[in-house]
Design a protein around this motif. Structure first.
Motif, PDB file in Angstrom:
ATOM      1  N   THR A 199      -9.064   8.201  10.903  1.00 32.81           N
ATOM      2  CA  THR A 199      -7.667   7.948  11.262  1.00 32.81           C
ATOM      3  C   THR A 199      -7.463   6.477  11.601  1.00 32.81           C
ATOM      4  O   THR A 199      -8.157   5.936  12.464  1.00 32.81           O
ATOM      5  CB  THR A 199      -7.245   8.828  12.444  1.00 32.81           C
ATOM      6  OG1 THR A 199      -7.281  10.199  12.034  1.00 32.81           O
ATOM      7  CG2 THR A 199      -5.845   8.480  12.917  1.00 32.81           C
ATOM      8  N   TYR A 243      -4.500   1.676   7.127  1.00 29.28           N
ATOM      9  CA  TYR A 243      -5.328   1.108   6.071  1.00 29.28           C
ATOM     10  C   TYR A 243      -4.577  -0.038   5.391  1.00 29.28           C
ATOM     11  O   TYR A 243      -3.412   0.116   5.000  1.00 29.28           O
ATOM     12  CB  TYR A 243      -5.694   2.185   5.051  1.00 29.28           C
ATOM     13  CG  TYR A 243      -6.787   3.095   5.550  1.00 29.28           C
ATOM     14  CD1 TYR A 243      -6.555   3.997   6.590  1.00 29.28           C
ATOM     15  CD2 TYR A 243      -8.070   3.045   5.006  1.00 29.28           C
ATOM     16  CE1 TYR A 243      -7.567   4.816   7.066  1.00 29.28           C
ATOM     17  CE2 TYR A 243      -9.082   3.864   5.472  1.00 29.28           C
ATOM     18  CZ  TYR A 243      -8.831   4.749   6.501  1.00 29.28           C
ATOM     19  OH  TYR A 243      -9.835   5.556   6.982  1.00 29.28           O
ATOM     20  N   GLU A 248       0.834  -1.195   0.000  1.00 29.65           N
ATOM     21  CA  GLU A 248       0.000   0.000   0.000  1.00 29.65           C
ATOM     22  C   GLU A 248       0.873   1.252   0.000  1.00 29.65           C
ATOM     23  O   GLU A 248       1.998   1.245   0.497  1.00 29.65           O
ATOM     24  CB  GLU A 248      -0.896   0.045   1.247  1.00 29.65           C
ATOM     25  CG  GLU A 248      -1.782  -1.157   1.456  1.00 29.65           C
ATOM     26  CD  GLU A 248      -1.171  -2.209   2.342  1.00 29.65           C
ATOM     27  OE1 GLU A 248      -1.932  -3.015   2.923  1.00 29.65           O
ATOM     28  OE2 GLU A 248       0.073  -2.239   2.461  1.00 29.65           O
ATOM     29  N   ARG A 276      -9.368  -1.171   7.680  1.00 28.98           N
ATOM     30  CA  ARG A 276      -8.607  -0.225   8.487  1.00 28.98           C
ATOM     31  C   ARG A 276      -8.652  -0.644   9.948  1.00 28.98           C
ATOM     32  O   ARG A 276      -9.575  -1.331  10.390  1.00 28.98           O
ATOM     33  CB  ARG A 276      -9.148   1.198   8.325  1.00 28.98           C
ATOM     34  CG  ARG A 276     -10.544   1.417   8.869  1.00 28.98           C
ATOM     35  CD  ARG A 276     -11.034   2.810   8.494  1.00 28.98           C
ATOM     36  NE  ARG A 276     -12.370   3.094   9.043  1.00 28.98           N
ATOM     37  CZ  ARG A 276     -13.079   4.166   8.738  1.00 28.98           C
ATOM     38  NH1 ARG A 276     -12.586   5.081   7.890  1.00 28.98           N
ATOM     39  NH2 ARG A 276     -14.266   4.345   9.277  1.00 28.98           N
ATOM     40  N   LEU A 306      -5.288   6.296  -1.821  1.00 27.43           N
ATOM     41  CA  LEU A 306      -4.449   5.149  -1.497  1.00 27.43           C
ATOM     42  C   LEU A 306      -4.341   4.222  -2.699  1.00 27.43           C
ATOM     43  O   LEU A 306      -5.300   4.088  -3.474  1.00 27.43           O
ATOM     44  CB  LEU A 306      -5.026   4.365  -0.322  1.00 27.43           C
ATOM     45  CG  LEU A 306      -5.295   5.138   0.964  1.00 27.43           C
ATOM     46  CD1 LEU A 306      -5.768   4.171   2.054  1.00 27.43           C
ATOM     47  CD2 LEU A 306      -4.078   5.910   1.419  1.00 27.43           C
ATOM     48  N   THR A 329      -0.810   1.281   5.459  1.00 24.73           N
ATOM     49  CA  THR A 329      -0.347   2.654   5.324  1.00 24.73           C
ATOM     50  C   THR A 329      -1.150   3.523   6.295  1.00 24.73           C
ATOM     51  O   THR A 329      -2.365   3.386   6.403  1.00 24.73           O
ATOM     52  CB  THR A 329      -0.471   3.150   3.872  1.00 24.73           C
ATOM     53  OG1 THR A 329       0.103   4.452   3.748  1.00 24.73           O
ATOM     54  CG2 THR A 329      -1.910   3.179   3.382  1.00 24.73           C
ATOM     55  N   GLN A 330      -0.459   4.404   6.999  1.00 26.15           N
ATOM     56  CA  GLN A 330      -1.106   5.215   8.028  1.00 26.15           C
ATOM     57  C   GLN A 330      -1.830   6.410   7.416  1.00 26.15           C
ATOM     58  O   GLN A 330      -1.256   7.148   6.601  1.00 26.15           O
ATOM     59  CB  GLN A 330      -0.057   5.730   9.024  1.00 26.15           C
ATOM     60  CG  GLN A 330      -0.608   6.667  10.091  1.00 26.15           C
ATOM     61  CD  GLN A 330      -1.486   5.948  11.115  1.00 26.15           C
ATOM     62  OE1 GLN A 330      -1.106   4.889  11.633  1.00 26.15           O
ATOM     63  NE2 GLN A 330      -2.644   6.521  11.407  1.00 26.15           N
ATOM     64  N   VAL A 331      -3.062   6.596   7.831  1.00 22.54           N
ATOM     65  CA  VAL A 331      -3.845   7.772   7.470  1.00 22.54           C
ATOM     66  C   VAL A 331      -4.211   8.495   8.758  1.00 22.54           C
ATOM     67  O   VAL A 331      -4.793   7.892   9.662  1.00 22.54           O
ATOM     68  CB  VAL A 331      -5.118   7.389   6.693  1.00 22.54           C
ATOM     69  CG1 VAL A 331      -6.030   8.603   6.523  1.00 22.54           C
ATOM     70  CG2 VAL A 331      -4.760   6.793   5.347  1.00 22.54           C
ATOM     71  N   GLY A 338      -0.761   6.982   2.047  1.00 22.11           N
ATOM     72  CA  GLY A 338      -1.216   7.493   3.326  1.00 22.11           C
ATOM     73  C   GLY A 338      -0.497   8.780   3.690  1.00 22.11           C
ATOM     74  O   GLY A 338       0.454   9.206   3.029  1.00 22.11           O
TER      75      GLY A 338
END
Length: 125
Positions: free
Chosen positions: A90, A93, A6, A37, A20, A119-121, A9
């Motif tokens: 938040t 993901y 991924e 997520r 994404l 991947t961080q959102v 983010g």
């Protein structure tokens, strides 16, 4: 063996957008794919899924109308366009692949066999 990676983010203000991507490598992907997520301290939850043909998609109620899942089978890629983001979006993901790929896409974590690293959102108020 398929590998899922991924990207896309980041940190965005509430009301903003992020896109994404999930690239599959190792072999051609012709199965249903999903996005999930996991927020800190919470269970992993379904976000969206798309049929291998791209013709059928499903969304969690919490993201319906704001997120759009799509895929490009020629590029072995699945996208998640996220608009009107909220602080409650938040999370980390993850994209996932369903090797069994029935006609209907699955909302269950257990329905998917291969997962990316995530991947961080982060959505700020």
């Amino acid at each position: 063996q398929v590998q899922l990676v991924e990207s896309g983010g980041g940190l965005v203000q509430a009301g903003g957008s992020l896109s994404l991507s999930c690239v599959a490598s190792g072999r051609a992907v012709n199965e249903n794919m999903g996005w999930f997520r996991q927020a800190l301290g919470k269970e992993r939850e379904f976000v969206a899924a798309i049929h291998w043909s791209g013709g059928n998609a499903d969304y969690a109620d919490s993201v319906k109308g704001r997120f759009t899942i799509s895929r490009d089978n020629a590029k072995n890629t699945v996208h998640l366009q996220m608009n009107s983001l909220k602080p409650e979006d938040t999370a980390i993901y993850y994209c996932a692949l369903d090797r069994r790929s029935a006609y209907g896409v699955s909302r269950l974590v257990a329905g998917y066999d291969d997962w990316g690293q995530g991947t961080q959102v982060t959505v700020s108020p």
